[in-house]
Design a protein around this motif. Structure first.
Motif, PDB file in Angstrom:
ATOM      1  N   GLY A 268      45.653  49.705  40.745  1.00 57.19           N
ATOM      2  CA  GLY A 268      44.977  48.418  40.888  1.00 57.19           C
ATOM      3  C   GLY A 268      45.777  47.414  41.683  1.00 57.19           C
ATOM      4  O   GLY A 268      46.267  47.693  42.775  1.00 57.19           O
TER       5      GLY A 268
ATOM      6  N   ASN B  33      46.251  54.904  43.774  1.00 57.72           N
ATOM      7  CA  ASN B  33      46.649  53.647  44.394  1.00 57.72           C
ATOM      8  C   ASN B  33      45.409  52.818  44.754  1.00 57.72           C
ATOM      9  O   ASN B  33      45.139  52.520  45.921  1.00 57.72           O
ATOM     10  CB  ASN B  33      47.489  53.921  45.647  1.00 57.72           C
ATOM     11  CG  ASN B  33      48.108  52.658  46.217  1.00 57.72           C
ATOM     12  OD1 ASN B  33      48.331  51.690  45.485  1.00 57.72           O
ATOM     13  ND2 ASN B  33      48.372  52.653  47.505  1.00 57.72           N
ATOM     14  N   HIS B  34      44.662  52.451  43.703  1.00 53.05           N
ATOM     15  CA  HIS B  34      43.408  51.723  43.896  1.00 53.05           C
ATOM     16  C   HIS B  34      42.998  51.102  42.571  1.00 53.05           C
ATOM     17  O   HIS B  34      43.584  51.403  41.525  1.00 53.05           O
ATOM     18  CB  HIS B  34      42.316  52.671  44.400  1.00 53.05           C
ATOM     19  CG  HIS B  34      41.451  52.051  45.459  1.00 53.05           C
ATOM     20  ND1 HIS B  34      40.598  51.004  45.204  1.00 53.05           N
ATOM     21  CD2 HIS B  34      41.302  52.345  46.777  1.00 53.05           C
ATOM     22  CE1 HIS B  34      39.959  50.672  46.315  1.00 53.05           C
ATOM     23  NE2 HIS B  34      40.387  51.465  47.300  1.00 53.05           N
ATOM     24  N   PHE B  35      41.945  50.217  42.594  1.00 59.45           N
ATOM     25  CA  PHE B  35      41.460  49.639  41.341  1.00 59.45           C
ATOM     26  C   PHE B  35      40.259  50.403  40.787  1.00 59.45           C
ATOM     27  O   PHE B  35      39.698  50.035  39.757  1.00 59.45           O
ATOM     28  CB  PHE B  35      41.129  48.146  41.501  1.00 59.45           C
ATOM     29  CG  PHE B  35      40.138  47.832  42.585  1.00 59.45           C
ATOM     30  CD1 PHE B  35      38.774  47.864  42.335  1.00 59.45           C
ATOM     31  CD2 PHE B  35      40.572  47.463  43.850  1.00 59.45           C
ATOM     32  CE1 PHE B  35      37.863  47.567  43.327  1.00 59.45           C
ATOM     33  CE2 PHE B  35      39.663  47.169  44.857  1.00 59.45           C
ATOM     34  CZ  PHE B  35      38.310  47.214  44.600  1.00 59.45           C
TER      35      PHE B  35
ATOM     36  N   HIS C 127      38.613  55.802  43.917  1.00 55.24           N
ATOM     37  CA  HIS C 127      38.162  55.805  45.300  1.00 55.24           C
ATOM     38  C   HIS C 127      38.215  57.217  45.870  1.00 55.24           C
ATOM     39  O   HIS C 127      39.196  57.943  45.690  1.00 55.24           O
ATOM     40  CB  HIS C 127      39.062  54.872  46.118  1.00 55.24           C
ATOM     41  CG  HIS C 127      38.606  54.651  47.521  1.00 55.24           C
ATOM     42  ND1 HIS C 127      39.042  55.423  48.568  1.00 55.24           N
ATOM     43  CD2 HIS C 127      37.748  53.751  48.043  1.00 55.24           C
ATOM     44  CE1 HIS C 127      38.483  55.012  49.692  1.00 55.24           C
ATOM     45  NE2 HIS C 127      37.688  53.998  49.402  1.00 55.24           N
TER      46      HIS C 127
ATOM     47  N   THR D  17      43.245  49.156  48.782  1.00 57.32           N
ATOM     48  CA  THR D  17      42.871  48.290  47.670  1.00 57.32           C
ATOM     49  C   THR D  17      42.317  46.971  48.167  1.00 57.32           C
ATOM     50  O   THR D  17      41.260  46.516  47.727  1.00 57.32           O
ATOM     51  CB  THR D  17      44.093  48.033  46.765  1.00 57.32           C
ATOM     52  OG1 THR D  17      44.574  49.283  46.268  1.00 57.32           O
ATOM     53  CG2 THR D  17      43.707  47.148  45.593  1.00 57.32           C
TER      54      THR D  17
END
Length: 320
Positions: A15, A174-176, A179, A271
Motif C-alpha cells: 500500500g 507493492n500496491h494497495f 494489481h 501505486t
C-alpha cells in the motif's frame, strides 16, 4: 531455487507504507473522495429511477454505469482505507483472487457500458427515425447483459492466467490492492506467456472499445454539422458532451495503467499511477454527468423543490 521455496498462501499489501507519516492525511482525503463518489452515483441512480422523464435508453445506460462504478469503488477503496489505519495488511490467497476478479470484471463492464452509450448516441442522432425500433427494450436489456457478461468473462480469463501460476518466495504486493501486473511479477516461474496474453487482452479490450466509441463520434459529429439550426446542433452535441468527457478521462487513465511499458523498475510507481483510475475516475464521472447534463440538473431541481415545497403545504394544511 524459486520452485523449492514454500508455496504462498497469503499476501501482504504494501500500500502506502512508504508514506508512513501521511497515513492519516491520506485516509481523510480518500474517505472524503469515496463518500462524495458514493453520494454522486447514488444521487444519479435515485434521480433516474424516480423521474419518469428520464426513463429513456440513454439514462438507463447511465443508471447501469453508476451502479457498476459504485460496485467498482466498493471492491478497492474500503479495504484500502482500513489498511491505512492498521499495521497488518494481510490478504488471503482466495481474497486476493476474488478482489482481482471483481475489480477487473467491473472495470471491463464500465468500458463496455461506455461503448454501448456511444452506440446509443450514434443511433439517436444519426438514425433518429429508426431509433425507437433499433433501441427497443429487448435490445437495451441484451446490450446491458452483454456488457456485464463480457466484462466478467475477460476478468475470469485474466484472473485465471494470473493465479494459474505458482507463487513462492516474496508475498509482498507493492500496491494497495491485488494489481494484475504486480501479481505477475511475484510468480515463481520464468514463463512469461501469461503476461503476454494478459497484455494482449488489455490492449485489444481497451483499444478496441475506445476506437469503436471514437468511430461513432466521427459519424455523430458529421451528422451534427449538417444540421441547419444552430440551436438543434448545440442540443445534439450537449447530449454527447458529458459522455465524451467521461470516455476520455476513463480511457486516458486506464491506458496509463495497462498500456504503459513493462520495463524493469517501471512498476515501482504503480501505486501512485493507479490512484487516478481507481479513485479519481469514479469520483469525476457522476460530477461530469450531473453538472453537464441539463435534463439531470432539471430533474434534480424538481426533486429539491418537491422536498422544500411539500412540507410547507403540509404545515399550512395542519394549521388550517
Amino acid at each position: 531455487m524459486k520452485k523449492n521455496q514454500t508455496q504462498v498462501t497469503a499476501f501482504i499489501l504494501a500500500g502506502f507504507s512508504s508514506f508512513e507519516d501521511l497515513q492519516t492525511v491520506l485516509f481523510a482525503m480518500f474517505l472524503l473522495t469515496y463518500i462524495i463518489t458514493l453520494m454522486g452515483n447514488l444521487l444519479i441512480m435515485v434521480i433516474i429511477g424516480t423521474d419518469w422523464s428520464l426513463h429513456v435508453p440513454m439514462y438507463f445506460f447511465l443508471f447501469v454505469l453508476s451502479f457498476s462504478e459504485t460496485c467498482y469503488s466498493l471492491v478497492i477503496i474500503p479495504r484500502m482505507l482500513v489498511d491505512l489505519l492498521v499495521k497488518s495488511r494481510t490478504i488471503s490467497y482466495a481474497g486476493c483472487a476474488a478482489q482481482m476478479f471483481f475489480f477487473l470484471g467491473l472495470g471491463g463492464t464500465n468500458c463496455l457500458v461506455l461503448t454501448v452509450m456511444g452506440y446509443d448516441r450514434y443511433l439517436a442522432i444519426c438514425h433518429p427515425l429508426h431509433y425507437p425500433i433499433l433501441m427497443n427494450v429487448r435490445v437495451i436489456l441484451w446490450l446491458v447483459a452483454a456488457s456485464w457478461t463480457g466484462g466478467f468473462l475477460i476478468s475470469l480469463t485474466e484472473t485465471a492466467l494470473v493465479f494459474g501460476v505458482p507463487f513462492c518466495g516474496s508475498n509482498t504486493i507493492n500496491h494497495f490492492f491485488c494489481h494484475m501486473r504486480t501479481m505477475v511479477k511475484l510468480a515463481c516461474t520464468d514463463d512469461n506467456n501469461a503476461e503476454v496474453i494478459i497484455t494482449a487482452i488489455s490492449i485489444v479490450g481497451l483499444a478496441g472499445s475506445f476506437l469503436f466509441i471514437m468511430l461513432t463520434y466521427v459519424f455523430i459529429l458529421s451528422t451534427i454539422l449538417r444540421i441547419p439550426s444552430t440551436d438543434s446542433r448545440q442540443k445534439a452535441f450537449s447530449t454527447c458532451a458529458s459522455h465524451l468527457i467521461v470516455v476520455i478521462v476513463h480511457y486516458g487513465f486506464a491506458s496509463i495503467i495497462y498500456l504503459k511499458p513493462n520495463a524493469a523498475g517501471v512498476l515501482d510507481n504503480d501505486t501512485l499511477i493507479s490512484l487516478p483510475y481507481t479513485i479519481i475516475t469514479p469520483f469525476l464521472s457522476p460530477m461530469i454527468f450531473t453538472l453537464r447534463n441539463k435534463e439531470i440538473k432539471v430533474a434534480l431541481r424538481k426533486a429539491i423543490s418537491k422536498k422544500i415545497v411539500l412540507p410547507k403545504i403540509q404545515n399550512v394544511k395542519c394549521t388550517c
